[in-house]
Design a protein around this motif. Sequence first.
Motif, PDB file in Angstrom:
ATOM      1  N   GLY A  30      73.399  24.881  34.179  1.00 21.29           N
ATOM      2  CA  GLY A  30      74.091  23.614  33.974  1.00 21.29           C
ATOM      3  C   GLY A  30      73.432  22.472  34.725  1.00 21.29           C
ATOM      4  O   GLY A  30      73.286  21.362  34.210  1.00 21.29           O
ATOM      5  N   SER A  31      73.009  22.728  35.965  1.00 20.50           N
ATOM      6  CA  SER A  31      72.319  21.699  36.743  1.00 20.50           C
ATOM      7  C   SER A  31      70.999  21.334  36.105  1.00 20.50           C
ATOM      8  O   SER A  31      70.630  20.165  36.032  1.00 20.50           O
ATOM      9  CB  SER A  31      72.064  22.187  38.170  1.00 20.50           C
ATOM     10  N   LEU A  32      70.261  22.345  35.652  1.00 20.24           N
ATOM     11  CA  LEU A  32      68.966  22.077  35.040  1.00 20.24           C
ATOM     12  C   LEU A  32      69.120  21.288  33.741  1.00 20.24           C
ATOM     13  O   LEU A  32      68.313  20.402  33.453  1.00 20.24           O
ATOM     14  CB  LEU A  32      68.225  23.392  34.786  1.00 20.24           C
ATOM     15  N   GLN A  33      70.144  21.596  32.970  1.00 23.88           N
ATOM     16  CA  GLN A  33      70.379  20.853  31.734  1.00 23.88           C
ATOM     17  C   GLN A  33      70.729  19.400  32.039  1.00 23.88           C
ATOM     18  O   GLN A  33      70.223  18.479  31.385  1.00 23.88           O
ATOM     19  CB  GLN A  33      71.492  21.499  30.924  1.00 23.88           C
ATOM     20  N   ALA A  34      71.591  19.171  33.018  1.00 22.41           N
ATOM     21  CA  ALA A  34      71.967  17.802  33.375  1.00 22.41           C
ATOM     22  C   ALA A  34      70.763  17.027  33.907  1.00 22.41           C
ATOM     23  O   ALA A  34      70.576  15.848  33.585  1.00 22.41           O
ATOM     24  CB  ALA A  34      73.086  17.822  34.410  1.00 22.41           C
ATOM     25  N   LEU A  35      69.941  17.678  34.697  1.00 23.03           N
ATOM     26  CA  LEU A  35      68.760  17.005  35.229  1.00 23.03           C
ATOM     27  C   LEU A  35      67.733  16.736  34.121  1.00 23.03           C
ATOM     28  O   LEU A  35      67.054  15.710  34.145  1.00 23.03           O
ATOM     29  CB  LEU A  35      68.144  17.829  36.355  1.00 23.03           C
ATOM     30  N   ALA A  36      67.623  17.643  33.154  1.00 25.48           N
ATOM     31  CA  ALA A  36      66.706  17.410  32.037  1.00 25.48           C
ATOM     32  C   ALA A  36      67.152  16.208  31.218  1.00 25.48           C
ATOM     33  O   ALA A  36      66.320  15.377  30.804  1.00 25.48           O
ATOM     34  CB  ALA A  36      66.625  18.655  31.162  1.00 25.48           C
ATOM     35  N   VAL A  37      68.449  16.082  30.993  1.00 21.12           N
ATOM     36  CA  VAL A  37      68.970  14.918  30.271  1.00 21.12           C
ATOM     37  C   VAL A  37      68.691  13.643  31.064  1.00 21.12           C
ATOM     38  O   VAL A  37      68.322  12.605  30.495  1.00 21.12           O
ATOM     39  CB  VAL A  37      70.482  15.086  29.994  1.00 21.12           C
ATOM     40  N   VAL A  59      71.225  10.866  42.488  1.00 23.84           N
ATOM     41  CA  VAL A  59      71.767  11.440  41.252  1.00 23.84           C
ATOM     42  C   VAL A  59      71.589  12.954  41.255  1.00 23.84           C
ATOM     43  O   VAL A  59      72.513  13.698  40.917  1.00 23.84           O
ATOM     44  CB  VAL A  59      71.101  10.798  40.012  1.00 23.84           C
ATOM     45  N   ILE A  60      70.417  13.424  41.650  1.00 25.01           N
ATOM     46  CA  ILE A  60      70.173  14.871  41.692  1.00 25.01           C
ATOM     47  C   ILE A  60      71.111  15.541  42.690  1.00 25.01           C
ATOM     48  O   ILE A  60      71.711  16.580  42.388  1.00 25.01           O
ATOM     49  CB  ILE A  60      68.695  15.150  42.025  1.00 25.01           C
ATOM     50  N   ALA A  61      71.265  14.953  43.862  1.00 27.55           N
ATOM     51  CA  ALA A  61      72.175  15.529  44.859  1.00 27.55           C
ATOM     52  C   ALA A  61      73.615  15.536  44.340  1.00 27.55           C
ATOM     53  O   ALA A  61      74.350  16.514  44.537  1.00 27.55           O
ATOM     54  CB  ALA A  61      72.088  14.740  46.167  1.00 27.55           C
ATOM     55  N   GLY A  62      74.014  14.471  43.662  1.00 27.81           N
ATOM     56  CA  GLY A  62      75.359  14.412  43.105  1.00 27.81           C
ATOM     57  C   GLY A  62      75.593  15.431  42.011  1.00 27.81           C
ATOM     58  O   GLY A  62      76.647  16.069  41.961  1.00 27.81           O
ATOM     59  N   VAL A  63      74.607  15.615  41.132  1.00 31.72           N
ATOM     60  CA  VAL A  63      74.749  16.587  40.041  1.00 31.72           C
ATOM     61  C   VAL A  63      74.830  18.004  40.607  1.00 31.72           C
ATOM     62  O   VAL A  63      75.655  18.810  40.167  1.00 31.72           O
ATOM     63  CB  VAL A  63      73.583  16.438  39.027  1.00 31.72           C
ATOM     64  N   VAL A  64      73.990  18.319  41.580  1.00 29.75           N
ATOM     65  CA  VAL A  64      74.010  19.664  42.175  1.00 29.75           C
ATOM     66  C   VAL A  64      75.327  19.907  42.915  1.00 29.75           C
ATOM     67  O   VAL A  64      75.941  20.969  42.776  1.00 29.75           O
ATOM     68  CB  VAL A  64      72.790  19.862  43.097  1.00 29.75           C
ATOM     69  N   ALA A  65      75.783  18.927  43.693  1.00 29.23           N
ATOM     70  CA  ALA A  65      77.051  19.092  44.414  1.00 29.23           C
ATOM     71  C   ALA A  65      78.223  19.223  43.451  1.00 29.23           C
ATOM     72  O   ALA A  65      79.109  20.064  43.648  1.00 29.23           O
ATOM     73  CB  ALA A  65      77.269  17.919  45.364  1.00 29.23           C
ATOM     74  N   LEU A  66      78.246  18.431  42.396  1.00 29.18           N
ATOM     75  CA  LEU A  66      79.315  18.525  41.400  1.00 29.18           C
ATOM     76  C   LEU A  66      79.268  19.868  40.686  1.00 29.18           C
ATOM     77  O   LEU A  66      80.310  20.475  40.427  1.00 29.18           O
ATOM     78  CB  LEU A  66      79.223  17.381  40.400  1.00 29.18           C
ATOM     79  N   ASN A  67      78.077  20.346  40.390  1.00 27.60           N
ATOM     80  CA  ASN A  67      77.935  21.640  39.747  1.00 27.60           C
ATOM     81  C   ASN A  67      78.468  22.754  40.647  1.00 27.60           C
ATOM     82  O   ASN A  67      79.196  23.640  40.185  1.00 27.60           O
ATOM     83  CB  ASN A  67      76.470  21.894  39.397  1.00 27.60           C
ATOM     84  N   LEU A  68      78.141  22.718  41.929  1.00 23.40           N
ATOM     85  CA  LEU A  68      78.662  23.726  42.862  1.00 23.40           C
ATOM     86  C   LEU A  68      80.177  23.627  42.986  1.00 23.40           C
ATOM     87  O   LEU A  68      80.871  24.654  43.030  1.00 23.40           O
ATOM     88  CB  LEU A  68      78.016  23.568  44.237  1.00 23.40           C
ATOM     89  N   LEU A  69      80.698  22.409  43.033  1.00 16.53           N
ATOM     90  CA  LEU A  69      82.141  22.213  43.148  1.00 16.53           C
ATOM     91  C   LEU A  69      82.865  22.781  41.934  1.00 16.53           C
ATOM     92  O   LEU A  69      83.821  23.548  42.064  1.00 16.53           O
ATOM     93  CB  LEU A  69      82.444  20.725  43.307  1.00 16.53           C
TER      94      LEU A  69
END
Length: 149
Positions: A4-11, A36-46
Amino acid sequence: MLIGSLQALAVLVIAVLIPGIDFAWQYGWLGGAGLVIAGVVALNLLLSGFALAVSTRIRSMQGLHLVMNLVLFPLLFLSGAFFPLDSLPDWLRILGWINPLTYAVDLLQTSAYAASNAGFFGPWIDLPVLGVLAVLLFGLALGRAPKAA
């Protein structure tokens, strides 16, 4: 979780490379992309920790989807993603402040889209809140997971 993180970062990378999309990087391109990357990863973990904590107690896949939708949609609507929290009544604004998705939306809007005076909390509040909640929820979920024999 990682997918999920990789997909969001690819987008995000694709969106950055399209010249028609004008990001107003408030902290420079590299700083904004890092936030943005830190936020996406933290949100994904949450969210993964929350889903894992819920899924350890629900026995059917349909029940898990029902609970996740019943919880996540109100959180999304109260996060400020669709309308600003400033225009809400006081009691809804307080619910928005309690909402963990509000901090992720604020971080993404502030770092990627917002003008220099925008942002409800700011990244120096958003990142620690997201990080602490992600670690707590993921730790709680791993503690509740059934032990393998």
